[in-house]
Design a protein around this motif. Structure first.
Motif, PDB file in Angstrom:
ATOM      1  N   UNK A 169       1.065  -1.032  -0.006  1.00  0.00           N
ATOM      2  CA  UNK A 169      -0.121   0.072  -0.022  1.00  0.00           C
ATOM      3  C   UNK A 169       0.774   1.130   0.014  1.00  0.00           C
ATOM      4  N   UNK A 170       0.261   2.252  -0.434  1.00  0.00           N
ATOM      5  CA  UNK A 170       0.935   3.575  -0.676  1.00  0.00           C
ATOM      6  C   UNK A 170       1.388   4.045   0.839  1.00  0.00           C
ATOM      7  N   UNK A 171       0.550   3.871   1.745  1.00  0.00           N
ATOM      8  CA  UNK A 171       0.677   4.299   3.149  1.00  0.00           C
ATOM      9  C   UNK A 171       1.625   3.617   3.846  1.00  0.00           C
ATOM     10  N   UNK A 172       1.944   2.471   3.352  1.00  0.00           N
ATOM     11  CA  UNK A 172       2.871   1.613   4.196  1.00  0.00           C
ATOM     12  C   UNK A 172       3.961   1.075   3.160  1.00  0.00           C
ATOM     13  N   UNK A 173       4.877   1.774   2.614  1.00  0.00           N
ATOM     14  CA  UNK A 173       5.946   1.371   1.784  1.00  0.00           C
ATOM     15  C   UNK A 173       6.719   0.207   2.423  1.00  0.00           C
ATOM     16  N   UNK A 221       5.179   7.205   0.484  1.00  0.00           N
ATOM     17  CA  UNK A 221       4.159   6.500   0.179  1.00  0.00           C
ATOM     18  C   UNK A 221       4.007   5.961  -1.280  1.00  0.00           C
ATOM     19  N   UNK A 222       5.075   6.674  -2.092  1.00  0.00           N
ATOM     20  CA  UNK A 222       5.028   6.231  -3.549  1.00  0.00           C
ATOM     21  C   UNK A 222       5.594   4.573  -3.722  1.00  0.00           C
ATOM     22  N   UNK A 223       4.979   4.266  -4.966  1.00  0.00           N
ATOM     23  CA  UNK A 223       5.346   2.811  -5.226  1.00  0.00           C
ATOM     24  C   UNK A 223       6.772   2.864  -5.183  1.00  0.00           C
ATOM     25  N   UNK A 224       7.035   1.414  -4.424  1.00  0.00           N
ATOM     26  CA  UNK A 224       8.650   1.064  -4.580  1.00  0.00           C
ATOM     27  C   UNK A 224       9.125   0.657  -6.092  1.00  0.00           C
ATOM     28  N   UNK A 232      35.016 -19.799 -18.022  1.00  0.00           N
ATOM     29  CA  UNK A 232      35.670 -18.652 -17.440  1.00  0.00           C
ATOM     30  C   UNK A 232      35.188 -18.442 -16.060  1.00  0.00           C
ATOM     31  N   UNK A 233      36.042 -17.885 -14.967  1.00  0.00           N
ATOM     32  CA  UNK A 233      35.774 -17.880 -13.656  1.00  0.00           C
ATOM     33  C   UNK A 233      34.799 -16.623 -13.345  1.00  0.00           C
ATOM     34  N   UNK A 234      34.875 -15.582 -14.170  1.00  0.00           N
ATOM     35  CA  UNK A 234      34.215 -14.403 -13.720  1.00  0.00           C
ATOM     36  C   UNK A 234      33.062 -14.214 -14.894  1.00  0.00           C
ATOM     37  N   UNK A 235      32.337 -15.448 -14.975  1.00  0.00           N
ATOM     38  CA  UNK A 235      31.086 -15.349 -15.908  1.00  0.00           C
ATOM     39  C   UNK A 235      29.829 -14.911 -15.210  1.00  0.00           C
ATOM     40  N   UNK A 236      29.709 -14.707 -14.106  1.00  0.00           N
ATOM     41  CA  UNK A 236      28.399 -14.430 -13.348  1.00  0.00           C
ATOM     42  C   UNK A 236      28.483 -12.901 -12.516  1.00  0.00           C
ATOM     43  N   UNK A 237      27.274 -12.325 -12.920  1.00  0.00           N
ATOM     44  CA  UNK A 237      27.573 -10.828 -12.404  1.00  0.00           C
ATOM     45  C   UNK A 237      25.922 -10.469 -12.248  1.00  0.00           C
ATOM     46  N   UNK A 238      25.390 -10.301 -10.794  1.00  0.00           N
ATOM     47  CA  UNK A 238      24.270  -9.961 -10.587  1.00  0.00           C
ATOM     48  C   UNK A 238      24.170  -8.771  -9.768  1.00  0.00           C
ATOM     49  N   UNK A 239      23.311  -7.709  -9.993  1.00  0.00           N
ATOM     50  CA  UNK A 239      23.325  -6.435  -9.506  1.00  0.00           C
ATOM     51  C   UNK A 239      21.684  -6.172  -9.190  1.00  0.00           C
ATOM     52  N   UNK A 240      21.412  -5.747  -8.189  1.00  0.00           N
ATOM     53  CA  UNK A 240      19.896  -5.376  -8.065  1.00  0.00           C
ATOM     54  C   UNK A 240      19.812  -4.038  -7.112  1.00  0.00           C
ATOM     55  N   UNK A 241      18.636  -3.222  -7.289  1.00  0.00           N
ATOM     56  CA  UNK A 241      18.679  -1.975  -6.559  1.00  0.00           C
ATOM     57  C   UNK A 241      17.238  -1.968  -6.232  1.00  0.00           C
ATOM     58  N   UNK A 242      16.740  -1.915  -4.995  1.00  0.00           N
ATOM     59  CA  UNK A 242      15.399  -1.605  -4.812  1.00  0.00           C
ATOM     60  C   UNK A 242      15.272  -0.562  -3.728  1.00  0.00           C
ATOM     61  N   UNK A 243      14.218   0.252  -4.131  1.00  0.00           N
ATOM     62  CA  UNK A 243      14.127   1.624  -3.522  1.00  0.00           C
ATOM     63  C   UNK A 243      12.615   1.793  -2.930  1.00  0.00           C
ATOM     64  N   UNK A 244      12.622   1.770  -1.704  1.00  0.00           N
ATOM     65  CA  UNK A 244      11.166   2.030  -1.048  1.00  0.00           C
ATOM     66  C   UNK A 244      11.229   3.220  -0.239  1.00  0.00           C
ATOM     67  N   UNK A 245      10.255   4.094  -0.659  1.00  0.00           N
ATOM     68  CA  UNK A 245      10.063   5.598  -0.411  1.00  0.00           C
ATOM     69  C   UNK A 245       9.259   5.853   1.108  1.00  0.00           C
ATOM     70  N   UNK A 246       9.600   6.646   1.723  1.00  0.00           N
ATOM     71  CA  UNK A 246       8.839   7.048   2.984  1.00  0.00           C
ATOM     72  C   UNK A 246       7.488   7.804   2.503  1.00  0.00           C
TER      73      UNK A 246
END
Length: 931
Positions: free
Chosen positions: A455-459, A634-637, A618-632
């Motif tokens: 909900x927007x009231x509870x991010x 009430x706007x959608x995450x 190759x040894x460096x073949x996997x790369x995972x990055x994620x950024x999630x932002x939840x705002x106070x």
């Protein structure tokens, strides 16, 4: 006279005394008997024993006082010692025994229980007892009650004056009910009076009880003021002021216990608690143990109440008591508190507090610490706010900030000396954070979203599952460096963390049994003690897949990551070892927080090997990055995700081999997810590898590879079409081989479909008068055949034309088979057609059709979705058509027969319900006993 007791009773003025003697002997003749010292040159002692001078009377709290009957208990006797000096005699008469003016008041042996349970005596020998020796009758004829008054020796007869009293014997303990004074009050008065005496502004002893007016003033640290007035042994007004502390936080307070007599209610009592210093800091000489790491707050404040009526709760030995509510004496008083951590975050909570008397506060508080720990283990404090659990030294980075929902606060012994504690005004115990109930943003931000959404009231930053956390012991004792940044463990068992594959770039599905938290890498999986030593073991860090259908922890939904990732060091938070899953709080220009940003970074070292269908290069073949932002606000995450897997090859069921240069998944706010797939070499594998050689000799190139990608997976198709083959009477057409592989990212099994031609375009085979065709399809998931479909038709045809007459005959037969998810369908048919035409005037045709198929029917039609059986249905039909000139007629005959399958019925088939069995039994007569 030694060892003997003389009782003096005088009815006129109510003299009731017992006298005992020490070193006293009697001499003289009848009518002139006197008492004097037995040993020449040594004083004797005459001790007067008074009846009880005080009573313990039940006192009730003013807020809950009633007119009910009060309980009382009498005190013991009081004694006054009088020294008979050498050369002095005392007439052995009533007046002589009461003539104390000629005697010296003694300190030793004078014990006055003019206050119940408190034994006082004169501080000096410079005093006198003033009273009359004979009854005194007034003009009205009334005789006064005999009494004696203590006064300084220098005062004139019948004058009183202040006399200093001290405690001469340990007070009574085990008070059976609440009175004006408690056991602890009497103990404090007794000990304080030996440092500074109690002043008796008036003290009178009589047969009806004592009249007292006592006052005491001290500098603490315990009792500071004592006022006591009573008449006839019954309290009129008692006021006790004592200093102490409220544990576990150590607030200095003053408790005023005021008891007074009311005509309607008897003794009523009010206990008022006043907080002397509502805010306390944990810095300085009485510093917290282990650098304060066991209690991450630097300041705690009592918001309310700071001055209120209270009641005494459960005692903690003689040290103090839990503070209860005055209006509900059986209920603890919850104080509203707020606490600030080292980064300025504030947490609000309510908590009961333990009052510890100041005279005991700097000594052994083992019992008080145990009481606070016991309370913390049984009582959870509701809390709101954010807390930096493990602040780094010299930094303001929020690496361990959590949303707090619950607190458990206990106590621990101070490391400071009693002298240091007393100088600083701190008790010998400090607060300790036993555990916290917190919402961990990293767990909530990457968890599967709820069905109803956020909900927007509870991010998502301020809502989520509450997890119980305990500060990690190695961190508390040695700091973040000693624990390799691990600072908290999750209780009572690790949290199950299974984010959806989309949160890890869709190329991998991670699952951690989150056992704790790290300031560097955030969530910590597996055994916390292993991570605290700086080691990363994938097999223990992640949750291994439970079986073929279990998704985490897998790469591309297929490969067990715990076997593919190299073990090594945990890392420093850059994701090169264990995954880094951390939470960062964003602030508006350095002010109030605006959002919570959760980042996941993982760039592990991959083993160069072949594991199942995967071959890495190759040894460096996997790369995972994620950024999630939840705002106070009430706007959608929002979430931005990127996952990439490079330079690998997949072999599916040893049928198809696909080389990938890259699979990259990118998801950004406001855009549809993008999947970028770069295919390398593709070819048949295993037993079909010979088709790769055949492809080289075909006149046209093979079809494919075909690649269809979406966020749920990638589908690769590869086909080989064989051109028409003709050789004399032999003709082969529409033959095509095709393989399609679906690689899902959501944990569903890999699906491989192999086909020979298709239903829409079956292959055709003709040899002279004979011909036929068909198709074949096989679908396999995780090594299990899920769909098998095949159809084959064959037949022959012939015709003869003699000019005036012509005829033809054709026979066709076919078989269709389909197996899907355990269900089967089998069909077969035979069709024969013959026709004869004479000069176009008369024609006759006969068609014979026979079919046989299997169907699934319920064993009991009354039960929906119940068990089924397989029936065989056979159909036969004959159709005859005759046409003569303009007249035609058609006749058809058909017949259907059904054969039940599945064998004989079992008991459940015959009686599927209890009612069916009951009806069966009711059809028979009841059995009767026979002689």
């Amino acid at each position: 006279m030694d060892g003997s007791t003389v009782t003096l009773l005088r009815r006129e003025d109510m003299v009731v005394l017992d006298f005992t003697f020490s070193n006293i002997s009697r001499s003289g003749t009848a009518g002139a008997v006197v008492l004097g010292p037995t040993t020449p040159g040594t004083a004797g002692t005459i001790t007067a024993h008074f009846p009880p001078q005080s009573v313990l009377e039940q006192a009730t709290l003013l807020a809950a006082a009633t007119e009910s009957t009060k309980r009382v208990r009498y005190s013991g006797e009081s004694t006054v010692a009088l020294r008979v000096l050498p050369g002095t005699t005392v007439p052995f008469t009533a007046e002589g025994l009461l003539s104390w003016a000629a005697l010296q008041a003694g300190q030793a042996g004078t014990v006055l229980e003019c206050v119940w349970g408190l034994f006082l005596g004169p501080a000096t020998a410079d005093l006198a007892w003033r009273h009359v020796t004979a009854p005194v009758t007034g003009s009205s004829g009334a005789t006064g009650i005999w009494h004696t008054r203590i006064a300084p020796a220098a005062t004139r007869p019948y004058e009183g004056g202040p006399v200093d009293l001290v405690g001469v014997a340990s007070p009574r303990v085990g008070q059976p009910f609440a009175g004006s004074l408690s056991d602890a009050h009497r103990d404090q008065i007794h000990r304080a009076s030996r440092l500074r005496s109690v002043t008796a502004n008036g003290l009178v002893l009589s047969a009806l009880g004592a009249h007292v007016d006592l006052a005491g003033d001290w500098d603490g640290p315990g009792i500071t003021l004592y006022r006591h007035r009573s008449t006839g042994g019954r309290d009129i007004f008692v006021n006790v002021v004592e200093r102490g502390f409220l544990l576990p936080f150590g607030f200095p307070v003053q408790v005023t216990t005021r008891t007074e007599r009311r005509l309607d209610l008897g003794l009523v009592q009010a206990i008022r608690l006043t907080v002397l210093k509502p805010e306390i800091s944990y810095e300085g000489v009485a510093a917290l143990p282990n650098g304060g790491r066991a209690f991450p707050f630097v300041r705690v404040r009592i918001d309310r109440p700071t001055d209120t009526e209270t009641a005494k709760g459960a005692d903690v030995q003689t040290l103090g008591y839990w503070v209860n509510r005055a209006d509900a004496p059986a209920s603890e008083l919850l104080f509203a508190l707020s606490a600030d951590d080292r980064l300025g975050h504030r947490v609000h909570f309510n908590a009961p507090l333990l009052f510890i008397r100041g005279d005991s506060a700097y000594g052994d508080l083992t019992a008080a610490v145990a009481a606070c720990e016991s309370k913390a283990n049984t009582l959870t404090l509701n809390a709101t706010g954010r807390l930096e659990l493990a602040p780094g030294s010299g930094t303001t980075e929020e690496k361990s900030t959590l949303d707090i929902a619950e607190l458990r606060v206990g106590a621990q012994r101070s490391q400071a000396t009693p002298a240091q504690l007393k100088a600083a005004g701190r008790p010998a115990a400090h607060p300790r954070l036993v555990s916290v109930g917190a919402r961990i943003p990293a767990l909530d931000a990457l968890a599967p979203p709820p069905a109803a959404g956020i909900s927007a009231a509870a991010p998502g930053a301020v809502t989520g599952t509450v997890h119980q956390l305990k500060l990690y012991d190695a961190y508390v004792t040695g700091g973040l460096t000693a624990s390799h940044q691990v600072y908290a463990s999750i209780l009572p068992k690790p949290a199950d963390f299974r984010p959806p594959p989309a949160s890890s770039g869709a190329v991998a599905a991670l699952a951690l049994p989150v056992s704790g938290l790290s300031a560097a890498s955030g969530l910590v999986g597996g055994k916390l003690d292993t991570a605290a030593t700086g080691k990363f073991d994938p097999s223990a860090y992640f949750s291994p897949p439970a079986g073929p259908g279990d998704l985490p922890t897998r790469l591309l939904g297929v490969i067990d990551l715990t076997k593919l990732v190299e073990p090594g060091a945990v890392g420093t938070g850059d994701g090169t070892g264990a995954p880094t899953i951390i939470t960062v709080v964003d602030h508006a220009g350095g002010g109030s927080p605006t959002a919570v940003r959760t980042e996941m970074i993982w760039r592990p070292k991959i083993k160069v090997m072949t594991l199942g269908p995967l071959t890495t290069t190759r040894a460096d073949s996997l790369d995972i990055r994620s950024v999630s932002v939840a705002r106070y606000d009430g706007s959608p995450a929002t979430a931005e995700v990127r996952g990439e897997l490079r330079d690998f090859k997949l072999s599916f069921a040893k049928i198809l081999s696909v080389g990938f240069r890259r699979i990259a998944f990118t998801g950004k706010p406001g855009t549809t997810p993008d999947l970028d797939v770069k295919i390398g070499d593709v070819g048949f594998d295993g037993d079909l590898r010979f088709l790769n050689k055949l492809r080289e000799f075909l006149p046209s190139p093979a079809n494919g590879p075909r690649v269809t990608a979406d966020p749920k997976g990638v589908e690769v198709g590869y086909g080989l079409a064989v051109p028409t083959v003709s050789a004399g009477v032999f003709l082969l057409q529409n033959l095509a081989l095709s393989i399609t592989v679906r690689l899902p990212f959501d944990g569903a099994p890999v699906r491989t479909t192999f086909t020979v031609s298709s239903r829409a375009h079956p292959f055709l085979l003709t040899v002279s008068l004979l011909g036929g065709g068909g198709y074949f399809s096989l679908t396999v998931e995780s090594g299990r055949v899920t769909v098998l479909e095949a159809q084959l038709e064959f037949g022959a045809a012939a015709a003869l034309d003699l000019g005036v007459a012509s005829g033809s005959v054709a026979i066709t037969a076919g078989v269709y088979l389909k197996l899907k998810d355990g269900a089967s369908l089998l069909e077969g048919f035979l069709r024969a057609v013959g026709a004869l035409d004479v000069l176009g005037i008369i024609s006759v045709s006969v068609e014979f059709y026979l079919s046989l198929k299997t169907i699934e029917v319920p064993k009991n039609p009354a039960i929906r979705n119940g068990p089924t059986r397989t029936d065989i249905v056979g159909t036969a039909s004959v159709t005859i058509r005759v046409r003569v000139a303009f007249f035609s007629q058609s006749v058809s005959m058909s017949l259907e027969r059904r054969f039940g399958g599945g064998g004989d019925p079992v008991y459940g088939d015959a009686f599927p319900t209890q009612s069916a069995w009951s009806e069966r039994c009711a059809a028979f007569a009841a059995l009767e006993d026979t002689p």
